[in-house]
Enzyme design. Structure first.
Site, PDB file in Angstrom:
ATOM      1  N   CYS A 103      37.413  42.080  38.008  1.00  0.00           N
ATOM      2  CA  CYS A 103      36.960  40.724  38.344  1.00  0.00           C
ATOM      3  C   CYS A 103      35.794  40.323  37.443  1.00  0.00           C
ATOM      4  CB  CYS A 103      36.550  40.651  39.814  1.00  0.00           C
ATOM      5  SG  CYS A 103      36.083  38.992  40.369  1.00  0.00           S
ATOM      6  N   CYS A 152      37.946  42.416  48.090  1.00  0.00           N
ATOM      7  CA  CYS A 152      37.826  41.052  48.604  1.00  0.00           C
ATOM      8  C   CYS A 152      39.164  40.442  48.971  1.00  0.00           C
ATOM      9  CB  CYS A 152      37.080  40.170  47.616  1.00  0.00           C
ATOM     10  SG  CYS A 152      37.976  39.845  46.067  1.00  0.00           S
TER      11      CYS A 152
END
Length: 370
Positions: free
Chosen positions: A101, A199
């Site tokens: 990410c 997440c």
């Protein structure tokens, strides 16, 4: 400077943005919408990037008096971070989605868009420090708070992206200080729980997520002699070093726990063995990203998990982005899986990062103490 502050909706990014405002920068807040389902809600303190987080980010921007926007990066997130996560597990490797990410979203897609819009830097709530050397080179260092240090997941960004990054929380010595500062500033997120786990797997069930996306792929669990000691519904759900959740039908002859030694997706086989067989004497890695590549063999420390213990090693930068790591300890490091990141440190300074492709066993002569 014109600074784009990434507001996740948490306390860290809000205080980082506030400090950027205090420093006199022209700050604009942006929340990255990473979930394809904008109705996604948190489950307790798990997950992030939900509709709740977007609302919290907006309120923080209002308190700080800065413009606020939401950028939809969900397609890029799905096509890079989530796709990489699934492909790596399907191939029998163990990825770190936070590293990806930072590489593909926060310091690629977000930063590239910010630069195109005329911003000079991107500010985030990561706990890491940037120091400027006498020659003007910016260097990435561990945060002042070892418990919150995030330099491990930032090592992949490289020098060009580091040149446009700001980490205002790098000198904070504890999370309690950040929360107290947020409360003093009137930020409602001051007591908001931290997000944790992955997440995009908000309920924390990584195996369930993989099963849903990759489907059932049953196969055997075998010991090092090839004897079947159990079965599984998908080798992708296992990682090197794993002990729990093996559901073995046959105990080890010596009664000691078994651990995953390797995952073989083509044969749909999981191999298990003893803790001693997880010992690592060396690491091979590729796709290196260097802030400063070592010349020859360099003594330093390496870390293979976000909050793992750094261990002494000798590191060589080879051709084509390959890295060879020879560990100097006597088997302290074990259970290293292909796909993990190995980050190289000189003291608190990050020298570089690479992706583990394989390990080398601990020489028998160094097995004392096991």
């Amino acid at each position: 400077m014109r600074v784009l502050a990434a507001l996740s909706g948490g306390v860290d990014s809000a205080v980082a943005a506030a400090r950027a405002v205090d420093a006199g920068h022209d700050v604009v807040g942006v929340h990255m919408a990473l979930s394809r389902s904008r109705e996604q809600f948190r489950t307790g303190s798990r997950g992030c990037c939900s509709i709740e987080d977007a609302g919290d980010a907006r309120r923080a921007a209002d308190v700080l008096g800065i413009p606020y926007y939401v950028w939809d990066l969900s397609e890029q997130f799905e096509e890079t971070v989530v796709a990489d996560f699934l492909a790596e597990y399907a191939a029998g490797r163990t990825p770190n989605p936070c590293v990806r990410c930072n590489e593909h979203i926060k310091f690629a897609a977000l930063l590239d868009k910010a630069v195109a819009l005329g911003f000079d830097a991107v500010c985030t709530g990561h706990y890491a420090r940037i120091e400027v050397a006498p020659d003007g080179t910016r260097r990435l260092h561990r945060a002042a708070d070892p418990a919150k240090d995030q330099s491990y997941v930032l090592a992949v960004m490289g020098p060009e992206r580091l040149a446009r990054a700001m980490f205002p929380l790098g000198d904070v010595t504890s999370k309690e200080i950040t929360r107290a500062e947020a409360a003093a500033r009137g930020l409602s997120v001051s007591a908001k729980p931290d997000s944790y786990d992955i997440c995009f797997v908000a309920d924390g069930d990584t195996q369930g997520f993989l099963r849903e996306r990759l489907g059932a792929q049953p196969g055997p669990v075998v010991d090092t002699a090839g004897q079947v000691v159990g079965t599984h519904e998908g080798a992708y759900a296992y990682t090197v070093g794993q002990r729990k959740g093996l559901s073995l039908g046959r105990p080890a002859p010596d009664g000691r726990p078994r651990y995953v030694l390797s995952v073989e997706p083509v044969r749909r086989t999981v191999v298990v063995g003893s803790a001693e067989e997880l010992r690592v004497g060396g690491i091979d890695a590729g796709d290196a990203v260097w802030f400063e590549a070592p010349a020859g063999e360099r003594s330093c420390h390496v870390q293979v998990r976000a909050h793992g213990e750094p261990v002494p090693a000798r590191v060589q930068a080879l051709a084509d982005g390959q890295v060879r790591v020879t560990l100097d300890d006597d088997g302290r490091l074990r259970g290293v899986a292909p796909g993990q990141s190995v980050v190289v440190y000189d003291g608190t300074r990050v020298l570089g990062q690479a992706t583990v492709t394989g390990t080398r066993p601990l020489p028998a002569s160094r097995g004392v103490g096991w």
